[in-house]
Design a protein around this motif. Structure first.
Motif, PDB file in Angstrom:
ATOM      1  N   GLU A  55      21.146  58.105  61.695  1.00  0.00           N
ATOM      2  CA  GLU A  55      20.874  57.162  62.653  1.00  0.00           C
ATOM      3  C   GLU A  55      20.378  55.887  62.225  1.00  0.00           C
ATOM      4  N   ASN A  56      19.835  55.749  60.880  1.00  0.00           N
ATOM      5  CA  ASN A  56      19.396  54.595  60.129  1.00  0.00           C
ATOM      6  C   ASN A  56      20.267  54.071  59.201  1.00  0.00           C
ATOM      7  N   SER A  57      21.544  54.407  59.024  1.00  0.00           N
ATOM      8  CA  SER A  57      22.380  54.005  57.959  1.00  0.00           C
ATOM      9  C   SER A  57      22.690  52.364  58.144  1.00  0.00           C
ATOM     10  N   PRO A  58      22.926  51.885  57.046  1.00  0.00           N
ATOM     11  CA  PRO A  58      22.874  52.384  55.721  1.00  0.00           C
ATOM     12  C   PRO A  58      21.333  52.770  55.159  1.00  0.00           C
ATOM     13  N   CYS A  59      21.339  53.738  54.178  1.00  0.00           N
ATOM     14  CA  CYS A  59      19.871  54.078  54.064  1.00  0.00           C
ATOM     15  C   CYS A  59      20.115  54.950  52.617  1.00  0.00           C
ATOM     16  N   ILE A  60      19.057  55.142  51.842  1.00  0.00           N
ATOM     17  CA  ILE A  60      18.898  55.857  50.704  1.00  0.00           C
ATOM     18  C   ILE A  60      18.041  56.931  51.160  1.00  0.00           C
ATOM     19  N   VAL A  61      18.451  58.445  50.595  1.00  0.00           N
ATOM     20  CA  VAL A  61      17.438  59.604  50.649  1.00  0.00           C
ATOM     21  C   VAL A  61      17.337  60.353  49.340  1.00  0.00           C
ATOM     22  N   PHE A  62      15.831  60.115  49.228  1.00  0.00           N
ATOM     23  CA  PHE A  62      15.428  60.305  47.645  1.00  0.00           C
ATOM     24  C   PHE A  62      14.686  61.830  47.687  1.00  0.00           C
ATOM     25  N   ILE A  63      15.298  62.812  47.055  1.00  0.00           N
ATOM     26  CA  ILE A  63      14.470  64.149  46.968  1.00  0.00           C
ATOM     27  C   ILE A  63      14.209  64.293  45.623  1.00  0.00           C
ATOM     28  N   ASP A  64      12.507  64.375  45.657  1.00  0.00           N
ATOM     29  CA  ASP A  64      12.208  64.617  44.224  1.00  0.00           C
ATOM     30  C   ASP A  64      11.829  65.937  44.136  1.00  0.00           C
ATOM     31  N   GLU A  65      11.870  66.368  42.680  1.00  0.00           N
ATOM     32  CA  GLU A  65      11.776  67.724  42.077  1.00  0.00           C
ATOM     33  C   GLU A  65      12.971  68.611  42.830  1.00  0.00           C
ATOM     34  N   ILE A  66      14.142  68.283  42.885  1.00  0.00           N
ATOM     35  CA  ILE A  66      15.243  68.868  43.568  1.00  0.00           C
ATOM     36  C   ILE A  66      15.308  70.392  43.229  1.00  0.00           C
ATOM     37  N   ASP A  67      14.896  70.722  41.989  1.00  0.00           N
ATOM     38  CA  ASP A  67      15.033  72.102  41.299  1.00  0.00           C
ATOM     39  C   ASP A  67      14.434  73.043  42.265  1.00  0.00           C
ATOM     40  N   ALA A  68      13.310  72.707  43.076  1.00  0.00           N
ATOM     41  CA  ALA A  68      12.529  73.749  43.835  1.00  0.00           C
ATOM     42  C   ALA A  68      13.532  74.501  44.965  1.00  0.00           C
ATOM     43  N   VAL A  69      14.641  73.283  45.315  1.00  0.00           N
ATOM     44  CA  VAL A  69      15.567  74.018  46.481  1.00  0.00           C
ATOM     45  C   VAL A  69      17.012  74.026  46.019  1.00  0.00           C
TER      46      VAL A  69
ATOM     47  N   GLU B  27      32.223  66.205  58.216  1.00  0.00           N
ATOM     48  CA  GLU B  27      31.775  64.939  58.869  1.00  0.00           C
ATOM     49  C   GLU B  27      31.305  64.047  57.508  1.00  0.00           C
ATOM     50  N   GLY B  28      31.733  62.654  57.850  1.00  0.00           N
ATOM     51  CA  GLY B  28      31.272  61.870  56.683  1.00  0.00           C
ATOM     52  C   GLY B  28      30.318  61.143  56.928  1.00  0.00           C
ATOM     53  N   ASN B  29      29.391  61.228  55.995  1.00  0.00           N
ATOM     54  CA  ASN B  29      28.027  60.551  55.785  1.00  0.00           C
ATOM     55  C   ASN B  29      28.207  59.015  55.495  1.00  0.00           C
ATOM     56  N   SER B  30      28.665  58.321  56.169  1.00  0.00           N
ATOM     57  CA  SER B  30      28.953  56.879  55.888  1.00  0.00           C
ATOM     58  C   SER B  30      27.661  56.251  55.759  1.00  0.00           C
ATOM     59  N   GLY B  31      27.271  55.552  54.558  1.00  0.00           N
ATOM     60  CA  GLY B  31      26.230  54.502  54.401  1.00  0.00           C
ATOM     61  C   GLY B  31      25.059  55.255  54.100  1.00  0.00           C
ATOM     62  N   VAL B  32      24.818  56.617  53.810  1.00  0.00           N
ATOM     63  CA  VAL B  32      23.939  57.425  53.454  1.00  0.00           C
ATOM     64  C   VAL B  32      24.047  57.874  51.982  1.00  0.00           C
ATOM     65  N   ILE B  33      23.173  57.429  51.109  1.00  0.00           N
ATOM     66  CA  ILE B  33      23.214  57.532  49.656  1.00  0.00           C
ATOM     67  C   ILE B  33      22.112  58.849  49.193  1.00  0.00           C
ATOM     68  N   VAL B  34      22.500  59.593  48.530  1.00  0.00           N
ATOM     69  CA  VAL B  34      21.341  60.739  48.100  1.00  0.00           C
ATOM     70  C   VAL B  34      20.990  60.582  46.549  1.00  0.00           C
ATOM     71  N   ILE B  35      19.829  60.238  46.441  1.00  0.00           N
ATOM     72  CA  ILE B  35      19.160  60.375  44.965  1.00  0.00           C
ATOM     73  C   ILE B  35      18.392  61.528  44.644  1.00  0.00           C
ATOM     74  N   ALA B  36      18.363  62.081  43.701  1.00  0.00           N
ATOM     75  CA  ALA B  36      17.258  63.149  43.391  1.00  0.00           C
ATOM     76  C   ALA B  36      16.740  62.974  41.963  1.00  0.00           C
ATOM     77  N   ALA B  37      15.652  63.706  41.876  1.00  0.00           N
ATOM     78  CA  ALA B  37      15.173  63.531  40.418  1.00  0.00           C
ATOM     79  C   ALA B  37      14.507  65.172  40.082  1.00  0.00           C
ATOM     80  N   THR B  38      14.715  65.551  38.963  1.00  0.00           N
ATOM     81  CA  THR B  38      14.172  66.771  38.348  1.00  0.00           C
ATOM     82  C   THR B  38      13.960  66.566  37.049  1.00  0.00           C
ATOM     83  N   ASN B  39      13.126  67.421  36.449  1.00  0.00           N
ATOM     84  CA  ASN B  39      12.791  67.695  34.774  1.00  0.00           C
ATOM     85  C   ASN B  39      13.819  68.953  34.253  1.00  0.00           C
TER      86      ASN B  39
END
Length: 398
Positions: free
Chosen positions: A30-44, A74-86
């Motif tokens: 709904e708010n594209s273009p946007c960035i989704v940041f998931i921290d500690e993605i190893d939890a999920v 379904e295409g997620n146009s304009g949604v960029i997913v970034i994640a971080a993990t150790n």
């Protein structure tokens, strides 16, 4: 920009995590273009199948929903997913394939230039003495992360305040490095048999490292005890190249490291006799056994030939080594044990030989160490070089 932690997806109620993933991506679209940041993605995003025995796994449902949202019909146009993990090694392979997380950016420990830049940033609000050189500190701290360097200057500032000084000097910097890497300083040992034994033990480590070619540079040797039951230690400085190219270390370096680790036990045995050796070398022997076994089973550096007999880093929680069997026969297990023992005994005899042939130098170094309680690496090498020159003159024909 949407930010969320991986642990926020996982709940005790079935389906809550998956619904949160759907809600997150719905808002993102709904708010594209946007960035989704998931921290500690190893939890999920941990590898599926780790819940051995089947049954419902809430985390796996959440991961499946995340995979669907990132690469569904379904295409997620304009949604960029970034994640971080150790822990990138535990992530599910489906997450890392192209179309989901295409690129992996590894943030390594800083090099010399990186450490110097980080120190300059954290030193802006610190009152440093004129003699303090940040480039020297950067060279002394290979393997330190940015957080470690910030903590180093904070610890130095705390020590400066406790000692009622106006500026941070080199002494506080060095003490802060030891405090972070080794532990808190305790009261010095009294002049007793224990103090003499600790001195001989640590001089054994330091002298063996000075006499061998393929070893790290000695920084200092001390008998001032530290928290955690450390009665004394010999500290070494690793080169940045050695840290960066850890996989290129040679067989000679590994054998030298084992010999240095056994130098303390060798000194105890040569000075006090086999009946008087102490538990002080227990951690050294553990390291020796680990390195010797890796040389035999992983690195192919033994008489058994260039074969890898074990697989490193098999972990049960990843579902990779449950009910695992040995990768070799019982006969080969006996040969491995024999090879490990031969490497340890060979290095131990070499350490004892060095201590035995330099007994007068050992006694001299112990006297200096008992008097000063800490010997700097440069001073230690000067004493050894001076002794070598005197010995050479005595052996020369008149």
């Amino acid at each position: 920009f949407f930010s969320i932690s991986g642990s926020e997806f996982v709940e005790m109620f079935v389906g809550v995590g998956a619904s949160r993933v759907r809600d997150l991506f719905k808002k993102a679209k709904e708010n594209s273009p946007c960035i989704v940041f998931i921290d500690e993605i190893d939890a999920v995003g941990r590898q599926r199948g780790a819940g051995i025995g089947g049954g419902n796994d809430e985390r796996e449902q959440t991961l499946n929903q995340l995979l669907t949202e990132m690469d569904g019909f379904e295409g997620n146009s304009g949604v960029i997913v970034i994640a971080a993990t150790n822990r990138p090694d535990v992530l599910d392979t489906a997450l890392l394939r192209p179309g989901r997380f295409d690129r992996q950016v590894t943030v390594d420990l800083p090099s010399y230039k990186g450490r110097l830049g980080i120190l300059q940033v954290h030193a802006r609000n610190k009152k440093l003495d004129e003699e303090v050189a940040l480039d020297t500190i950067a060279r002394r701290t290979p393997g330190f992360s940015g957080a470690d360097l910030a903590n180093l200057l904070n610890e130095a500032a705390i020590l400066t305040a406790r000692r009622r000084k106006d500026t941070i000097s080199n002494l506080e910097i060095h003490d802060a490095i030891d405090r972070i890497t080794i532990g808190l300083t305790l009261n010095p040992l009294l002049d007793s048999k224990k103090k003499w034994l600790v001195a001989y033990h640590e001089i054994g480590h330091a002298l063996v490292s000075a006499m061998l070619k393929n070893t790290d540079t000695l920084e200092k040797v001390t008998i001032i005890p530290r928290s955690g039951g450390i009665a004394g230690f010999a500290n070494y400085v690793l080169d940045d190249e050695m840290i960066d190219s850890e996989g290129l270390r040679s067989r000679a370096w590994l054998l030298s490291r084992i010999t240095v680790a056994l130098g303390g036990r060798a000194a105890e045995a040569e000075i006090y006799g086999d009946a008087e050796v102490t538990l002080g070398a227990s951690s050294d022997i553990t390291e020796v056994s680990k390195l010797a076994r890796q040389m035999v089973t992983l690195y192919g550096m033994s008489d058994l030939g260039p074969v890898a007999l074990e697989s490193p880093n098999n972990e049960v929680f990843l579902g990779q080594s449950w009910n695992s069997r040995a990768e070799y026969s019982e006969e080969m297990a006996i040969k491995i044990d024999r090879q490990v023992r031969e490497i340890a005994i060979h290095c131990y005899e070499e350490a004892r030989r060095i201590i035995r042939e330099n007994r007068h130098l050992v006694d001299k170094l112990v006297e200096v160490l008992l008097d000063e309680e800490t010997i700097d690496g440069d001073e230690f090498r000067k004493i050894v070089d001076r002794y070598a020159e005197l010995t050479k003159k005595e052996l020369e024909p008149a």
